[in-house]
Design a protein around this motif. Structure first.
Motif, PDB file in Angstrom:
ATOM      1  N   UNK A  31       0.847  -1.186   0.000  1.00 52.26           N
ATOM      2  CA  UNK A  31       0.000   0.000   0.000  1.00 52.26           C
ATOM      3  C   UNK A  31       0.887   1.243   0.000  1.00 52.26           C
ATOM      4  N   UNK A  32       0.595   2.172  -0.897  1.00 49.12           N
ATOM      5  CA  UNK A  32       1.411   3.385  -1.020  1.00 49.12           C
ATOM      6  C   UNK A  32       1.358   4.218   0.267  1.00 49.12           C
ATOM      7  N   UNK A  33       0.307   4.051   1.071  1.00 45.64           N
ATOM      8  CA  UNK A  33       0.242   4.768   2.345  1.00 45.64           C
ATOM      9  C   UNK A  33       1.352   4.314   3.293  1.00 45.64           C
ATOM     10  N   UNK A  34       1.792   3.063   3.155  1.00 45.66           N
ATOM     11  CA  UNK A  34       2.907   2.577   3.978  1.00 45.66           C
ATOM     12  C   UNK A  34       4.202   3.290   3.583  1.00 45.66           C
ATOM     13  N   UNK A  35       4.376   3.505   2.291  1.00 50.08           N
ATOM     14  CA  UNK A  35       5.562   4.224   1.817  1.00 50.08           C
ATOM     15  C   UNK A  35       5.479   5.679   2.267  1.00 50.08           C
ATOM     16  N   UNK A  36       4.318   6.266   2.139  1.00 50.30           N
ATOM     17  CA  UNK A  36       4.112   7.658   2.579  1.00 50.30           C
ATOM     18  C   UNK A  36       4.483   7.797   4.058  1.00 50.30           C
ATOM     19  N   UNK A  37       4.072   6.835   4.882  1.00 48.22           N
ATOM     20  CA  UNK A  37       4.386   6.899   6.301  1.00 48.22           C
ATOM     21  C   UNK A  37       5.891   6.818   6.541  1.00 48.22           C
ATOM     22  N   UNK A  38       6.583   5.929   5.818  1.00 44.33           N
ATOM     23  CA  UNK A  38       8.027   5.800   6.012  1.00 44.33           C
ATOM     24  C   UNK A  38       8.762   7.079   5.607  1.00 44.33           C
ATOM     25  N   UNK A  39       8.294   7.732   4.554  1.00 46.36           N
ATOM     26  CA  UNK A  39       8.880   9.014   4.145  1.00 46.36           C
ATOM     27  C   UNK A  39       8.678  10.036   5.265  1.00 46.36           C
ATOM     28  N   UNK A  40       7.514  10.022   5.870  1.00 48.12           N
ATOM     29  CA  UNK A  40       7.224  10.949   6.965  1.00 48.12           C
ATOM     30  C   UNK A  40       8.052  10.612   8.209  1.00 48.12           C
ATOM     31  N   UNK A  41       8.159   9.318   8.540  1.00 50.23           N
ATOM     32  CA  UNK A  41       8.879   8.905   9.747  1.00 50.23           C
ATOM     33  C   UNK A  41      10.390   9.088   9.637  1.00 50.23           C
ATOM     34  N   UNK A  42      10.942   8.820   8.435  1.00 45.45           N
ATOM     35  CA  UNK A  42      12.391   8.898   8.287  1.00 45.45           C
ATOM     36  C   UNK A  42      12.763   9.338   6.871  1.00 45.45           C
ATOM     37  N   UNK A  43      12.600  10.623   6.571  1.00 39.07           N
ATOM     38  CA  UNK A  43      12.884  11.112   5.216  1.00 39.07           C
ATOM     39  C   UNK A  43      14.327  10.897   4.777  1.00 39.07           C
TER      40      UNK A  43
END
Length: 168
Positions: A31-43
């Motif tokens: 799910x792309x939302x999982x990738x979005x979260x990882x970008x937010x958590x650790x850019x």
């Protein structure tokens, strides 16, 4: 890495990353939302590969600090990163055929080594799919055999391996 360079991933890169993910890992939908979260958590661990600073993305990497001998579940939100991270986890890397063999993986591993060292982490970890096992082994990663990992590895398909190596 002639003509290619890594850039920090941005929110507007996600649709193109989703397309690359579907092309390179059709059997492991995420799910792309999982990738979005990882970008937010650790850019600092999320990058895209571009050629000649064009807008087109030829690859990406998603990585973050994590717990030793632990595998984040596929297509699941993390909520937060661990307070005491022990490894630098490479969640996903994908390169389109045009960007393979140009040294992109070596370049980003060098860059991520600096990030890991700044966090006082001295080990990389990842799950290698059967098709990428030799690639990671050639880069110094070694399989960690533990019963506790076998259940989570099943989600990645037959012959997936949890691997680690030291940070350079």
């Amino acid at each position: 890495m002639k003509n290619f360079s890594w850039h920090q991933m941005q929110e507007n890169d996600l649709p193109e990353i989703d397309q690359i993910m579907q092309q390179t890992y059709p059997h492991l939908p995420e799910d792309i939302d999982c990738i979005r979260e990882r970008v937010r958590l650790f850019p600092h661990g999320c990058h895209v590969l571009r050629q000649n600073d064009e807008e087109t993305i030829f690859g990406y990497i998603i990585s973050h600090p994590w717990e030793n001998r632990s595998i984040p579940p596929l297509s699941s939100l993390l909520g937060a990163l661990p307070f005491k991270a022990e490894v630098y986890y490479i969640h996903d890397i994908a390169l389109l055929p045009e960007a393979q063999g140009v040294g992109a993986a070596r370049a980003i591993l060098e860059q991520l080594s600096q990030v890991a060292r700044s966090l006082h982490i001295n080990k990389f970890a990842l799950v290698a799919l059967d098709s990428a096992f030799e690639f990671w082994q050639a880069r110094g990663f070694r399989v960690i055999h533990e019963q506790i990992l076998k259940e989570k590895l099943r989600a990645y398909g037959a012959n997936a391996h949890y691997m680690q190596r030291g940070v350079d």
